[in-house]
Design a protein around this motif. Structure first.
Motif, PDB file in Angstrom:
ATOM      1  N   ARG B 231       1.010  -1.061   0.016  1.00  0.00           N
ATOM      2  CA  ARG B 231       0.243  -0.078   0.240  1.00  0.00           C
ATOM      3  C   ARG B 231       0.453   1.848   0.206  1.00  0.00           C
ATOM      4  O   ARG B 231       1.769   0.972   0.686  1.00  0.00           O
ATOM      5  CB  ARG B 231      -0.891   0.263   1.605  1.00  0.00           C
ATOM      6  N   ILE B 232       0.090   2.173  -1.307  1.00  0.00           N
ATOM      7  CA  ILE B 232       1.509   3.486  -1.126  1.00  0.00           C
ATOM      8  C   ILE B 232       0.670   4.431  -0.883  1.00  0.00           C
ATOM      9  O   ILE B 232      -0.136   4.461  -1.281  1.00  0.00           O
ATOM     10  CB  ILE B 232       2.268   3.319  -2.505  1.00  0.00           C
ATOM     11  N   ARG B 233       1.808   5.254   0.191  1.00  0.00           N
ATOM     12  CA  ARG B 233       0.778   7.127   0.157  1.00  0.00           C
ATOM     13  C   ARG B 233       1.247   7.633  -0.524  1.00  0.00           C
ATOM     14  O   ARG B 233       2.341   7.569  -0.386  1.00  0.00           O
ATOM     15  CB  ARG B 233       1.108   6.964   1.730  1.00  0.00           C
ATOM     16  N   THR B 234       0.652   8.273  -1.117  1.00  0.00           N
ATOM     17  CA  THR B 234       1.783   9.709  -2.247  1.00  0.00           C
ATOM     18  C   THR B 234       0.243  10.823  -1.514  1.00  0.00           C
ATOM     19  O   THR B 234      -0.565  11.475  -1.452  1.00  0.00           O
ATOM     20  CB  THR B 234       0.839   9.184  -3.533  1.00  0.00           C
ATOM     21  N   LYS B 235       1.972  11.450  -1.415  1.00  0.00           N
ATOM     22  CA  LYS B 235       1.376  13.050  -0.802  1.00  0.00           C
ATOM     23  C   LYS B 235       1.344  14.389  -1.295  1.00  0.00           C
ATOM     24  O   LYS B 235       1.957  13.797  -3.017  1.00  0.00           O
ATOM     25  CB  LYS B 235       2.928  13.384   0.331  1.00  0.00           C
ATOM     26  N   PRO B 236      -0.126  15.322  -1.212  1.00  0.00           N
ATOM     27  CA  PRO B 236      -0.008  15.695  -2.429  1.00  0.00           C
ATOM     28  C   PRO B 236       1.237  16.646  -2.803  1.00  0.00           C
ATOM     29  O   PRO B 236       2.617  17.221  -2.166  1.00  0.00           O
ATOM     30  CB  PRO B 236      -0.428  16.655  -1.554  1.00  0.00           C
ATOM     31  N   ARG B 237       1.392  17.041  -4.187  1.00  0.00           N
ATOM     32  CA  ARG B 237       2.714  18.062  -4.759  1.00  0.00           C
ATOM     33  C   ARG B 237       1.666  19.567  -5.012  1.00  0.00           C
ATOM     34  O   ARG B 237       2.899  20.634  -4.946  1.00  0.00           O
ATOM     35  CB  ARG B 237       2.891  17.335  -5.746  1.00  0.00           C
ATOM     36  N   TYR B 238       0.119  19.446  -4.934  1.00  0.00           N
ATOM     37  CA  TYR B 238       0.352  20.903  -5.437  1.00  0.00           C
ATOM     38  C   TYR B 238       0.433  21.418  -6.170  1.00  0.00           C
ATOM     39  O   TYR B 238      -0.486  22.601  -6.413  1.00  0.00           O
ATOM     40  CB  TYR B 238       0.118  21.590  -4.223  1.00  0.00           C
ATOM     41  N   PRO B 307       1.653  29.972 -16.488  1.00  0.00           N
ATOM     42  CA  PRO B 307       0.952  29.694 -17.352  1.00  0.00           C
ATOM     43  C   PRO B 307       0.272  28.640 -17.700  1.00  0.00           C
ATOM     44  O   PRO B 307      -0.655  28.628 -18.994  1.00  0.00           O
ATOM     45  CB  PRO B 307       1.990  29.991 -17.998  1.00  0.00           C
ATOM     46  N   SER B 308       0.177  27.739 -17.665  1.00  0.00           N
ATOM     47  CA  SER B 308      -0.069  26.189 -17.804  1.00  0.00           C
ATOM     48  C   SER B 308      -1.126  25.545 -16.372  1.00  0.00           C
ATOM     49  O   SER B 308      -2.335  24.379 -17.345  1.00  0.00           O
ATOM     50  CB  SER B 308       0.681  24.982 -17.908  1.00  0.00           C
ATOM     51  N   ASP B 309      -2.021  26.607 -15.810  1.00  0.00           N
ATOM     52  CA  ASP B 309      -2.493  26.595 -15.096  1.00  0.00           C
ATOM     53  C   ASP B 309      -2.180  25.046 -13.979  1.00  0.00           C
ATOM     54  O   ASP B 309      -3.111  24.369 -14.239  1.00  0.00           O
ATOM     55  CB  ASP B 309      -4.237  26.600 -15.357  1.00  0.00           C
ATOM     56  N   ALA B 310      -1.047  24.837 -13.526  1.00  0.00           N
ATOM     57  CA  ALA B 310      -0.794  23.852 -12.924  1.00  0.00           C
ATOM     58  C   ALA B 310      -1.129  23.611 -11.405  1.00  0.00           C
ATOM     59  O   ALA B 310      -0.583  22.512 -10.642  1.00  0.00           O
ATOM     60  CB  ALA B 310       0.996  22.874 -13.111  1.00  0.00           C
ATOM     61  N   ILE B 311      -0.975  24.444 -10.983  1.00  0.00           N
ATOM     62  CA  ILE B 311      -1.136  24.562  -9.133  1.00  0.00           C
ATOM     63  C   ILE B 311      -2.407  23.989  -9.157  1.00  0.00           C
ATOM     64  O   ILE B 311      -4.001  24.601  -9.332  1.00  0.00           O
ATOM     65  CB  ILE B 311      -0.340  25.773  -9.145  1.00  0.00           C
ATOM     66  N   ASP B 312      -2.797  22.650  -8.588  1.00  0.00           N
ATOM     67  CA  ASP B 312      -3.819  22.691  -7.361  1.00  0.00           C
ATOM     68  C   ASP B 312      -3.687  22.677  -6.412  1.00  0.00           C
ATOM     69  O   ASP B 312      -2.753  21.849  -5.677  1.00  0.00           O
ATOM     70  CB  ASP B 312      -3.930  21.333  -8.285  1.00  0.00           C
ATOM     71  N   PHE B 313      -4.213  23.530  -5.205  1.00  0.00           N
ATOM     72  CA  PHE B 313      -4.038  23.827  -3.556  1.00  0.00           C
ATOM     73  C   PHE B 313      -5.156  22.411  -3.102  1.00  0.00           C
ATOM     74  O   PHE B 313      -4.668  22.151  -1.838  1.00  0.00           O
ATOM     75  CB  PHE B 313      -4.265  25.210  -3.181  1.00  0.00           C
ATOM     76  N   GLU B 314      -6.707  22.277  -4.675  1.00  0.00           N
ATOM     77  CA  GLU B 314      -7.232  21.318  -3.697  1.00  0.00           C
ATOM     78  C   GLU B 314      -6.155  19.574  -3.234  1.00  0.00           C
ATOM     79  O   GLU B 314      -7.109  18.667  -3.197  1.00  0.00           O
ATOM     80  CB  GLU B 314      -8.400  21.174  -4.332  1.00  0.00           C
TER      81      GLU B 314
END
Lengths: 156, 668
Positions: B231-238, B307-314
């Motif tokens: 089981r692998i837990r991936t933390k958010p990179r945002y 410029p590529s709308d990659a930031i995702d705080f959610e």
């Protein structure tokens, strides 16, 4: 060369003048203490010859009746040794051993067996020196304590 | 029908026979019950030794075999296979150890021989009760899990992936590359670390057989060799990795600066950051602890400018289960924090650096752009390099870290090269250990460059000047043990060759994977010489410095070894699983269900119709928790059942009095 096998009947009566040499049975787990015993051997750590190992897969499979059987069969003491708490190869077998040995140590004195004749230790796979020290100190303790006299025990 | 037992006592050259009278032990065994033949031989594990067993099984009709030699952990399988070749079920064999547990540790030959006789008697008594058992064969899942993305993990993953097997690679940090990406040059060739590691990192990213998971950790492993579920837990990179182009505008616009871990505290990074432009993956990561938006809910400078709308705080933490057959651990090492070694003044004097900090000072993308500069911006005129900080030290780590001598020599050269030949460099060493290919030659070269070597571990680093020359400098106080004279050396900068040590959470990680840690804190290999990459848990292998300190060539070689072992299982496609699991006798079981709760593997079910407990053999690992507790004695571990243990105890508690050979002087 003459060999003298002392039968179980003649146990407990050391030959006059001979120092008491206890027979100690050690139930050790394959993953930690047996490996440590191998390491102690490879490192040539001199140990008392009184302790003889029974390889078990885990201390959790040491049924209390094995310990009782050893003591009634002529062992002067029993050592149970496994992985450190939390390091069990089988998750938590050593915790189960710890509970069983604790209960056994409370019960055995009522039948005339000194609870000092049972010892539970944790010796990890890399602790060869710790294993040799445990063997030597336990053998010395039991030499001090003297032979077990199972014939006088009330349960027999 | 009584069993016919063959007993074979090994001499192991003089390893056993030097102390134990192997012949006498064999003679003693021949008188034991049911023993048909007892022999001794120089090397039982040799071909003639094994052939002796096979021949006796065939010609004398042996039904049981006992070998008294080294530890069963070494040669049990060898002799089991010999029995099998002779036509005997391998479980009708018992091995007893009269080397590690007897001849090597009992000083007196008579006592050692008596103990060996007892051990053989116990094995003979036990083997009578052995039963035929048959291993089951299970399929091995072809995929492999590689944990850790340093140079060892990269090497292992590439080796496996190139064979056509799929690799799941889990890296805790935001990018792969590990400690090696922090270095500037590598000894002894002075190759640029980035030049040799980045192609490998890129190869990982481009390899279709590698599923790279960064910001991820393995939190749970279930199953057994060939069939693990991790089981692998991936933390958010945002930051959305698929959209991000790696342009780095977010890092420019981010208003928040904090000390950089990658720069070992020497430089700053933004709240949104990445280690270097060559990072793989090159998507930056937002640190939730320092990001103003994630802490206070205001800012979003990166989001507005991306410029590529990659930031995702959610983005949220996510979990993934992967099926693999084998696992390679390549979790690496930590650098010892020298602050507690207060005599060296780290943290107190600004010009005292750790080895890794000095690497960053040298690195072209480091805080000084690759120039060796002090905090005041000037180049140091003199540098002291203190070896063995925390290594070869009873109070820290007893072991040698194996790389410090060589990287110290590399620093010597780099200081002479970058600051100029006038710069004075002093090495305070205990012993120089330059054992690898080309290492001794490099040592000679650095000596010829005019570097000073002083043999002695410094007592302290101080700023208390005793003379004009020492004013404003750091003074290293030591004893030159070759001259037998105390020395005080005033320098501008001190570099501490800090020890490599096990990861601080190594024991927790070890628990997740069911491997153990050695006394030094590193993961324990199966055998120090012959099993340096395998572990006590089948199907889990080690790669690189998680097993102990290594330099890059050794870590890479070790990793290829781990990959090879994992591959040999994966390529074979099947593995035989030991039949020494539990069995509950339905005629005895009273259905109390005590064992069901005790089983750590949920391998016991209650059969409602028959009112008894039943073992699921595929899940049972044979730990014996059930057998140790079963109140009715219905649960028994195969090959470790009550009869067998009792029989062994009967032999073991026999007292055999040591017989001392009269000394030659007594005979006259």
């Amino acid at each position: 060369m003459q060999e003298l096998i002392v039968t179980p009947e003649a146990q407990g009566e050391p030959m006059p003048g001979a120092a008491f040499e206890p027979a100690i049975v050690a139930f050790v787990c394959n993953w930690c203490t047996y490996t440590a015993a191998d390491l102690a051997g490879t490192s040539r750590m001199v140990q008392s010859p009184n302790v003889r190992l029974v390889r078990m897969m885990c201390t959790g499979m040491v049924d209390p009746k094995y310990i009782i059987k050893a003591l009634l069969g002529g062992a002067d003491a029993v050592l149970i040794s496994g992985c450190h708490p939390g390091d069990c190869h089988y998750i938590n077998g050593n915790y189960k051993a710890r509970r069983r040995v604790k209960l056994l140590m409370e019960i055995l004195p009522r039948f005339g067996i000194d609870s000092r004749r049972i010892k539970l230790t944790w010796v990890g796979a890399s602790e060869g020196n710790e294993f040799a020290a445990t063997v030597n100190s336990f053998a010395a303790e039991i030499k001090e304590l003297g032979p077990i006299d199972t014939r006088r025990l009330p349960l027999l | 029908m009584p069993s016919r037992i063959g007993v074979y006592v090994c001499h192991c050259g003089t390893n056993i026979a030097g102390r134990v009278d192997s012949e006498g032990v064999a003679r003693h065994a021949s008188g034991l019950k049911n023993v048909a033949v007892a022999r001794d031989y120089k090397f039982m594990c040799s071909d003639p030794g094994q052939d002796m067993i096979i021949k006796d099984i065939r010609e004398m009709g042996l039904t049981r075999v006992v070998v008294a030699s080294c530890s069963p952990r070494l040669h049990e399988k060898t002799f089991q296979k010999a029995c099998q070749r002779g036509g005997l079920n391998p479980f009708l064999f018992q091995m007893t150890c009269i080397r590690e547990h007897c001849s090597w540790v009992v000083a007196d030959p008579a006592e050692a021989t008596a103990k060996a006789k007892t051990l053989v008697a116990a094995a003979v008594s036990r083997v009578n009760e052995h039963e035929e058992l048959y291993s089951r064969v299970e399929a091995v899942h072809p995929d492999v899990l590689v944990v850790g993305g340093g140079i060892a993990g990269i090497q292992a993953a590439l080796d496996i992936a190139r064979s056509g097997h799929k690799v799941h690679m889990v890296e805790r940090g935001p990018s792969i590359g590990g400690h090696m990406t922090q270095f500037d040059k590598t000894f002894p060739t002075l190759d640029c670390a980035a030049c040799i590691s980045t192609p490998k990192m890129v190869a990982v990213a481009q390899e279709p057989n590698i599923n790279l998971m960064t910001m991820s950790e393995v939190v749970e492993v279930k199953g057994y060799v060939g069939n693990y579920t991790a089981r692998i837990r991936t933390k958010p990179r945002y930051i959305n990795q698929d959209r991000c182009t790696g342009c780095g505008l977010c890092m420019e616009k981010c208003p928040k600066s904090v000390p950089s871990e990658f720069e070992e505290g020497l430089g700053k990074r933004k709240a949104v950051h990445r280690n270097s432009p060559q990072s793989v993956p090159n998507t930056p990561v937002i640190d939730p602890a320092s990001c103003i938006y994630l802490v206070k809910g205001k800012c979003g400078a990166c989001k507005q400018n991306c410029p590529s709308d990659a930031i995702d705080f959610e983005q949220q933490e996510s979990f993934l289960d992967v099926q693999v057959g084998t696992i390679v651990l390549a979790t690496g090492f930590d650098i010892l924090d020298p602050t507690p070694l207060s005599q060296y003044g780290f943290g107190r004097y600004p010009e005292v650096y750790t080895g890794l900090q000095f690497e960053r000072l040298n690195n072209a993308v480091g805080p000084t752009g690759g120039k060796i500069r002090m905090k005041n911006g000037e180049a140091p005129e003199s540098v002291a390099i203190i070896h063995c900080v925390g290594s070869r030290d009873k109070n820290q780590h007893e072991y040698c870290s194996r790389v410090c001598c060589m990287y110290a020599l590399k620093y010597d050269h780099l200081i002479k090269d970058k600051v100029g030949h006038h710069a004075r460099v002093y090495n305070f060493y205990i012993d120089m250990r330059c054992f690898g290919k080309g290492y001794e030659e490099f040592y000679r070269r650095v000596q010829e460059e005019g570097v000073t070597f002083i043999r002695g571990r410094p007592a302290e680093v101080t700023d208390q000047a005793r003379s004009e020359d020492e004013q404003g400098k750091l003074v290293v106080v030591a004893e030159d043990t070759l001259l037998g004279r105390p020395v005080r050396v005033a320098v501008d900068m001190v570099v501490l060759c800090t020890a490599m040590q096990a990861r601080k959470d190594a024991s927790e990680v070890a628990r997740v994977f069911g491997v153990s840690c050695g006394q030094d804190g590193f993961f324990l290999e199966e055998h120090p010489k012959l099993g340096p990459v395998s572990t006590a848990t089948d199907g889990i292998f080690l790669a690189g410095t998680c097993q102990g300190p290594k330099d890059i060539p050794d870590a890479v070689a070790h990793a290829s070894g781990g990959a090879g072992q994992a591959l040999s299982l994966a390529a074979r496609g099947e593995v035989s699983i030991s039949p020494t699991v539990s069995w509950i006798n339905p005629d005895i079981c009273i259905g109390c269900k005590m064992c069901v709760g005790l089983c750590a593997y949920s391998a016991i079910e209650f059969d409602e119709r028959r009112r008894v407990c039943v073992i699921n053999e595929a899940m049972c690992k044979g730990c014996g928790s059930c057998a140790g507790h079963c109140p009715s004695g219905a649960a028994q571990i195969r090959h470790f059942n009550e009869k067998q243990v009792f029989a062994e105890l009967e032999g073991l508690t026999q007292r055999i009095v040591p017989v001392r050979q009269p000394a030659a002087a007594d005979l006259t």
